[in-house]
Design a protein around this motif. Sequence first.
Motif, mmCIF file in Angstrom:
data_model
loop_
_atom_site.group_PDB
_atom_site.id
_atom_site.type_symbol
_atom_site.label_atom_id
_atom_site.label_comp_id
_atom_site.label_asym_id
_atom_site.label_seq_id
_atom_site.Cartn_x
_atom_site.Cartn_y
_atom_site.Cartn_z
ATOM 1 N N GLU A 108 -4.761 -10.163 -1.606
ATOM 2 C CA GLU A 108 -5.078 -8.764 -1.367
ATOM 3 C C GLU A 108 -4.865 -8.057 -2.701
ATOM 4 O O GLU A 108 -3.746 -8.044 -3.219
ATOM 5 C CB GLU A 108 -4.139 -8.163 -0.326
ATOM 6 N N SER B 128 -4.352 -5.101 -3.556
ATOM 7 C CA SER B 128 -3.283 -4.100 -3.580
ATOM 8 C C SER B 128 -1.909 -4.725 -3.783
ATOM 9 O O SER B 128 -0.998 -4.079 -4.303
ATOM 10 C CB SER B 128 -3.285 -3.279 -2.288
ATOM 11 N N HIS C 116 6.148 -10.760 3.379
ATOM 12 C CA HIS C 116 4.783 -10.229 3.329
ATOM 13 C C HIS C 116 4.434 -9.552 4.652
ATOM 14 O O HIS C 116 3.807 -8.491 4.672
ATOM 15 C CB HIS C 116 3.806 -11.360 3.021
ATOM 16 N N ARG D 80 5.218 -5.841 5.192
ATOM 17 C CA ARG D 80 4.411 -4.850 4.452
ATOM 18 C C ARG D 80 5.274 -4.011 3.513
ATOM 19 O O ARG D 80 5.170 -2.791 3.463
ATOM 20 C CB ARG D 80 3.625 -3.947 5.405
#
Length: 83
Positions: free
Chosen positions: A11, A13, A43, A46
Amino acid sequence: MWDTKARIPFEPSLLTERSTPAERARLLSLIVERPGIAVEELHGMRIPGLFAALRSLHRAGLIRTDPAQPRFFERATRIYPAA
């Protein structure tokens, strides 16, 4: 080809997010509370700037990993406090 069995799906981000000193301190306290926590578990929480924070804590010598090499994108890598 991305190895989705061993690595957390990419990802963008995750590579660009940065954490604050307070967020890094929170992450370190979580690792101290749950030594051996897997990167996949972290992970899933978040946590903002997770991978940047892990690299920062590793460079500072505050955490260690198993396997020993800091391969933070691998699901099974476990994180321990350095002490």
